[in-house]
Design an enzyme around this catalytic site. Structure first.
Site, mmCIF file in Angstrom:
data_model
loop_
_atom_site.group_PDB
_atom_site.id
_atom_site.type_symbol
_atom_site.label_atom_id
_atom_site.label_comp_id
_atom_site.label_asym_id
_atom_site.label_seq_id
_atom_site.Cartn_x
_atom_site.Cartn_y
_atom_site.Cartn_z
ATOM 1 N N GLU A 63 0.840 -1.205 0.000
ATOM 2 C CA GLU A 63 0.000 0.000 0.000
ATOM 3 C C GLU A 63 0.872 1.252 0.000
ATOM 4 O O GLU A 63 0.590 2.208 -0.717
ATOM 5 C CB GLU A 63 -0.944 0.023 1.209
ATOM 6 C CG GLU A 63 -2.145 -0.858 1.074
ATOM 7 C CD GLU A 63 -3.153 -0.664 2.191
ATOM 8 O OE1 GLU A 63 -3.068 0.334 2.955
ATOM 9 O OE2 GLU A 63 -4.053 -1.515 2.310
ATOM 10 N N GLU A 73 1.979 11.271 -9.155
ATOM 11 C CA GLU A 73 1.337 11.301 -10.476
ATOM 12 C C GLU A 73 0.607 12.630 -10.646
ATOM 13 O O GLU A 73 -0.246 12.992 -9.841
ATOM 14 C CB GLU A 73 0.357 10.123 -10.583
ATOM 15 C CG GLU A 73 -0.523 10.121 -11.805
ATOM 16 C CD GLU A 73 0.241 10.157 -13.113
ATOM 17 O OE1 GLU A 73 -0.139 10.962 -13.985
ATOM 18 O OE2 GLU A 73 1.211 9.385 -13.263
ATOM 19 N N ASP A 116 -8.804 -0.199 -0.758
ATOM 20 C CA ASP A 116 -7.504 0.343 -0.366
ATOM 21 C C ASP A 116 -7.336 1.803 -0.775
ATOM 22 O O ASP A 116 -6.881 2.623 0.018
ATOM 23 C CB ASP A 116 -6.370 -0.492 -0.969
ATOM 24 C CG ASP A 116 -6.335 -1.912 -0.428
ATOM 25 O OD1 ASP A 116 -6.781 -2.130 0.714
ATOM 26 O OD2 ASP A 116 -5.856 -2.807 -1.155
ATOM 27 N N VAL A 134 -4.874 -3.251 -3.656
ATOM 28 C CA VAL A 134 -3.552 -3.858 -3.824
ATOM 29 C C VAL A 134 -3.393 -5.004 -2.827
ATOM 30 O O VAL A 134 -3.708 -4.863 -1.648
ATOM 31 C CB VAL A 134 -2.413 -2.823 -3.665
ATOM 32 C CG1 VAL A 134 -2.443 -1.802 -4.787
ATOM 33 C CG2 VAL A 134 -2.478 -2.106 -2.334
ATOM 34 N N LYS A 135 -2.961 -6.135 -3.340
ATOM 35 C CA LYS A 135 -2.713 -7.312 -2.503
ATOM 36 C C LYS A 135 -1.480 -8.022 -3.056
ATOM 37 O O LYS A 135 -1.263 -8.036 -4.267
ATOM 38 C CB LYS A 135 -3.901 -8.292 -2.553
ATOM 39 C CG LYS A 135 -5.161 -7.779 -1.893
ATOM 40 C CD LYS A 135 -5.067 -7.776 -0.396
ATOM 41 C CE LYS A 135 -6.332 -7.300 0.264
ATOM 42 N NZ LYS A 135 -6.364 -5.908 0.613
#
Length: 167
Positions: A63, A73, A116, A134-135
């Protein structure tokens, strides 16, 4: 010293709402889950972000790394982590799909799901929202993780928001 209670209840959900968790934008946003709220198996981080100008609660190295990419970004204008999903909607989706919704073992109360990252992006003067989970790739073999992903995917599809999992 007393141990922190991690159980879930209607009172705890209402307290979170009263605190403003899962609400607001930019520096006014408060994540639904904070590091001290859960027992973490990985490295948790609290980082001050450039984009939202606030402390972010990141529950794993993955994460943290994804957050750092988002924070730099140019098209990203807001990053909200540990974003809550409407529990009534996730329960309905779980029932429709024949998936067991997570519940607290002691109270039996359905546990509020989170995404997340809920991200605001501006491209060509157009504001759009995207949700990302996200994992670690090794968790993608776990049937229960995939079931929760399916609830989350359907939730965001109903909202008309792009959802994706990154490993």
């Amino acid at each position: 010293m007393s141990k922190r209670k991690y159980g879930w209840s209607e009172k705890k959900r209402n307290d979170y709402i009263k605190e403003g968790r899962g609400q607001g934008e930019l520096s006014n946003y408060i994540p639904w889950i904070k590091i001290q709220d859960i027992s973490s198996q990985g490295n948790a981080s609290r980082l001050i972000g450039w984009t939202a100008k606030r402390q972010h609660e990141l529950l794993s190295n993955l994460e943290r790394d994804f957050f750092l990419l988002l924070d730099w970004e140019d098209t990203v204008v807001d990053i909200r982590e540990q974003f809550p999903l409407n529990v009534e909607t996730t329960i309905r989706i779980a029932e429709e799909k024949g998936i067991k919704h997570s519940k607290d073992n002691s109270s039996g109360i359905p546990i509020d799901m989170t995404t997340d990252f809920f991200i605001t992006v501006v491209k060509n003067s157009e504001r759009k929202y995207i949700a990302r989970t996200v994992k670690p790739s090794e968790q993608l073999e776990d049937k229960r993780v995939i079931e929760k992903f399916e609830i989350e995917r359907e939730y965001w599809e109903i909202q008309g928001i792009s959802w994706g999992g990154h490993n």
